[in-house]
Design an enzyme around this catalytic site. Structure first.
Site, PDB file in Angstrom:
ATOM      1  N   ASP A 209     -11.843  70.013 108.086  1.00  5.68           N
ATOM      2  CA  ASP A 209     -11.229  69.966 109.114  1.00  5.68           C
ATOM      3  C   ASP A 209     -11.229  68.660 109.810  1.00  5.68           C
ATOM      4  OD1 ASP A 209      -9.857  72.229 108.168  1.00  5.68           O
ATOM      5  OD2 ASP A 209     -11.240  73.255 109.692  1.00  5.68           O
TER       6      ASP A 209
ATOM      7  N   GLU B 162       0.228  74.363 109.451  1.00  8.23           N
ATOM      8  CA  GLU B 162      -1.279  74.173 110.379  1.00  8.23           C
ATOM      9  C   GLU B 162      -1.588  72.580 110.264  1.00  8.23           C
ATOM     10  OE1 GLU B 162      -4.208  76.770 108.948  1.00  8.23           O
ATOM     11  OE2 GLU B 162      -4.492  75.771 107.036  1.00  8.23           O
TER      12      GLU B 162
HETATM   13  O1  FUB Z   1     -11.083  75.617 109.174  1.00  2.72           O
HETATM   14  C1  FUB Z   1     -10.311  76.717 109.542  1.00  2.72           C
HETATM   15  C2  FUB Z   1      -8.749  76.578 109.282  1.00  2.72           C
HETATM   16  O2  FUB Z   1      -8.609  76.298 107.871  1.00  2.72           O
HETATM   17  C3  FUB Z   1      -8.307  75.662 109.982  1.00  2.72           C
HETATM   18  O3  FUB Z   1      -8.042  75.828 111.400  1.00  2.72           O
HETATM   19  C4  FUB Z   1      -7.037  75.238 109.165  1.00  2.72           C
HETATM   20  O4  FUB Z   1      -6.540  74.236 109.360  1.00  2.72           O
HETATM   21  C5  FUB Z   1      -7.627  75.306 107.818  1.00  2.72           C
HETATM   22  O5  FUB Z   1      -8.418  74.107 107.477  1.00  2.72           O
END
Ligand code: FUB
Length: 325
Positions: free
Chosen positions: A18, A225
């Site tokens: 991320d 997301e």
């Molecule tokens: O790293 C945990 C979660 O996985 C993140 O918040 C999302 O965007 C995905 O990458």
């Protein structure tokens, strides 16, 4: 010609994911999640992502080694956090560096919090409480040309975005489906010190080419997301992960709060389930920072941060990246 470290894990001593990349004072800083090795079975709520702290990475230039600057903030030092320090971002304002991060509070609800430092690599001192009115995950910050600080965030499934459709937290809320409009990320103005929202978070709309909201069933294009916002020639570009279909896509708008019109795909799927990125201008070129699971041989919650050059045309069109070509 690719740079020597392009499309390769930037650090190998820890697992990272991320990546939110920024240039501060001419140096590249990457604010990633710090993945941990845990024997927790994968599930749709992301229980396998049990991160406990943040390490900030830095590079003097794109060709220089990437440095892990050690622990910048640990969950044990954040009074409101119970677990899962997920994808953060950071910004610089009024002489301070502000780390904005999601984590579960003591009731198991994802909130956003902030922490402040004099240095881009920390250590960061957290505020005692999460940002009032914040919920869900994956904050991404844009400081607009007028100096206003905007926060985008939100994630489906384990990110709990669907659970807030009625205006309060309801873990049994049904997910939009079929022809229903997909949920969009949240948008709010953040105070300069990162401690409070100045506007109530509200959903931004992503529309198709005919001006209709993308549908929940349109999993190749709808928001899941990992929002990011970059500006190019005065236009706003919202990019994000489609989650279940594993693409990074983008949409264009003329205002920071949208609406945004879907434009296309930035990156094809990487090894692993999640895909999450940032876009940053370095010198006069654009770069995509992203992650995959190459370093762990495909373990979904043991990821590694990479970067690659992004080709953006004069009109803002972004060339699709095939990460393993
Ligand atoms: O790293 C945990 C979660 O996985 C993140 O918040 C999302 O965007 C995905 O990458």
């Amino acid at each position: 010609m690719r740079r020597e470290n392009e499309r390769k894990p930037l650090v190998t001593n820890i697992y990272t994911a991320d990546p939110s990349a920024h240039v501060f004072d001419g140096k590249i800083y990457i604010y990633p999640s710090h993945d941990v090795e845990r024997d927790v079975p994968d599930d749709d709520d992301g229980d396998q992502y049990m991160m406990e702290d943040y390490h900030i990475l830095s590079m003097d230039s794109l060709d220089a080694p990437c440095v892990d600057n050690g622990v910048a903030l640990h969950q044990d030092n954040v009074p409101w956090v119970s677990k899962q320090m997920w994808a953060p971002d950071a910004f610089y304002k009024n002489g301070k560096y502000v780390l904005v991060f999601p984590a579960k509070d003591k009731d198991g609800i994802f909130r956003l919090g902030s922490a402040v430092s004099d240095s881009p690599v920390g250590p960061f001192t957290p505020y005692e409480h999460p940002i009032a009115g914040s919920y869900s995950i994956d904050p991404a910050i844009l400081i607009d040309d007028d100096g206003k600080v905007y926060c985008y965030n939100g994630g489906l499934w384990g990110g709990q975005l669907e659970m807030w459709q009625s205006g309060h937290f309801n873990p049994d809320e049904r997910r939009p489906a079929g022809h229903e409009p997909a949920l969009g990320p949240l948008f709010a103005q953040l105070s300069d010190d990162g401690s409070a929202f100045l506007t109530e978070p509200r959903q931004v709309q992503i529309l198709d080419e005919s001006g209709h909201p993308l549908e929940a069933q349109d999993e190749d294009r709808r928001y899941f997301e990992g929002p990011w916002m970059h500006k190019h020639h005065g236009k706003y570009y919202l990019s994000y992960s489609t989650g279940t279909t594993h693409y990074i896509c983008y949409a264009e708008g003329s205002s920071p709060e949208g609406p945004f019109i879907y434009k296309g795909r930035i990156m094809e799927p990487v090894l692993g389930w999640t895909t999450h990125h940032s876009i940053v201008e370095i010198g006069d070129e654009w770069y995509l920072f992203y992650h995959d699971c190459e370093l762990s041989g495909g373990v979904t919650h043991e990821r590694c941060v990479k970067y690659t050059k992004l080709n953006i045309a004069e009109d803002g069109t972004i060339e699709t990246i095939h990460p393993y070509d």
